[in-house]
Scaffold this motif. Sequence first.
Motif, mmCIF file in Angstrom:
data_model
loop_
_atom_site.group_PDB
_atom_site.id
_atom_site.type_symbol
_atom_site.label_atom_id
_atom_site.label_comp_id
_atom_site.label_asym_id
_atom_site.label_seq_id
_atom_site.Cartn_x
_atom_site.Cartn_y
_atom_site.Cartn_z
ATOM 1 N N GLU A 267 -7.593 1.463 3.323
ATOM 2 C CA GLU A 267 -8.714 1.109 3.031
ATOM 3 C C GLU A 267 -9.671 1.873 2.390
ATOM 4 O O GLU A 267 -9.549 3.287 2.937
ATOM 5 N N THR B 183 -11.500 7.215 2.056
ATOM 6 C CA THR B 183 -10.384 6.140 2.269
ATOM 7 C C THR B 183 -9.515 6.595 3.704
ATOM 8 O O THR B 183 -9.726 7.702 4.153
ATOM 9 N N SER C 66 -5.331 1.776 -2.673
ATOM 10 C CA SER C 66 -5.372 1.293 -1.394
ATOM 11 C C SER C 66 -4.786 -0.131 -1.137
ATOM 12 O O SER C 66 -4.209 -0.582 -2.203
ATOM 13 N N GLY C 67 -4.932 -0.599 -0.116
ATOM 14 C CA GLY C 67 -4.382 -1.889 -0.113
ATOM 15 C C GLY C 67 -2.983 -2.142 0.340
ATOM 16 O O GLY C 67 -2.349 -3.083 0.325
ATOM 17 N N VAL D 68 -10.880 -6.133 8.251
ATOM 18 C CA VAL D 68 -9.785 -5.608 7.561
ATOM 19 C C VAL D 68 -8.661 -5.115 8.668
ATOM 20 O O VAL D 68 -8.816 -5.429 9.820
#
Length: 336
Positions: A92, A69, A160-161, A86
């Motif tokens: 991410e 990550t 994540s995100g 991204v």
Amino acid sequence: MITILETSPLNTVQDLGRPGYRDLGVGTSGVMDPIALRVGNILLGNNDDDACIELQTYPFVLRFDAAATFVVGGIDAALELDGRPVLPWMVETAAAGQVLRIGPPSKGARGYVCIAGGIDVPVVLGSRSTQLRGGFGGLDGRPLEVGDTLETTGATLDISGYGALPPSAVLGNPAGEEDGRTINLRAMPATDYGLFTPDAQQRLWATPWRITPQSNRVGYRLSGAPLELRHRVELRSYGVIAGIVQVPPAGEPIVQLSDANTVGGYPRIATVIEADLWRLGQARIGTRIRLHECSFAEGVAAMRPVVAYLDDLRMMVGRYRQSARCRTGVKSGDRA
């Protein structure tokens, strides 16, 4: 583990630096934009001083040899993970074998690739930072090269995100609005300010100083009308830290930065405050800077919004991750 597939000179492993050794002639080093590193580490749940890759030349391409990550901060640039766009400042997760490509930035100068758990290189004098002049720290004391591999913890976050607003969007610039060509910085008159002529003192604050190509992590050399002393002086050597603005005999200032010399002897006319050093670290060659006079009390107070921004981010990340775990049924401490 990650493998470097494409890089240009001067990209290195850095953390927050190695304070406490200047009396032995060892500079602090560390990232040029410490806020960007802190933000990346907060988003990933790392320690504040976990090491990252600092980029100052592009493009940069790496392969994740194990799932990881990550966050890329410090810059606005085209980022692609296996061809999928991204966003910077976003968390991410990459699968083993995926390739991250970072193109030239449209805004900012130095990018920071932060990875969950940090970059695992040997600790030298309390830090993992690369000291290029001394040839130690980081990866063998040198810039990264194609084919280099860097050890990571192999950690991946369960969520994540999510991401952070860039420091520039939250903190603004109390010293003045920026147009992309001139960066406004707050500075205090330094010890030798009174040795300069009144005209030189006035020009220090009025001149839009240009960062010349003879600049690096040691310091930015500035081009503009020379600053004159009232009379010739000889100074004893003194300790130097990042932010000090020295004036060599030619009269054009040098701002000391992360790899600053440990001692110096040129007259000190000003010191850029700590709260604005990250802005200077993101200034490109050819950019102009304007110095705005502030007091010591104002310089100290200027750190409060920075600390508040980082504290708010820690709180937001903690609440988001807790909320996401409750929705997905993931227990605290579990990994994906």
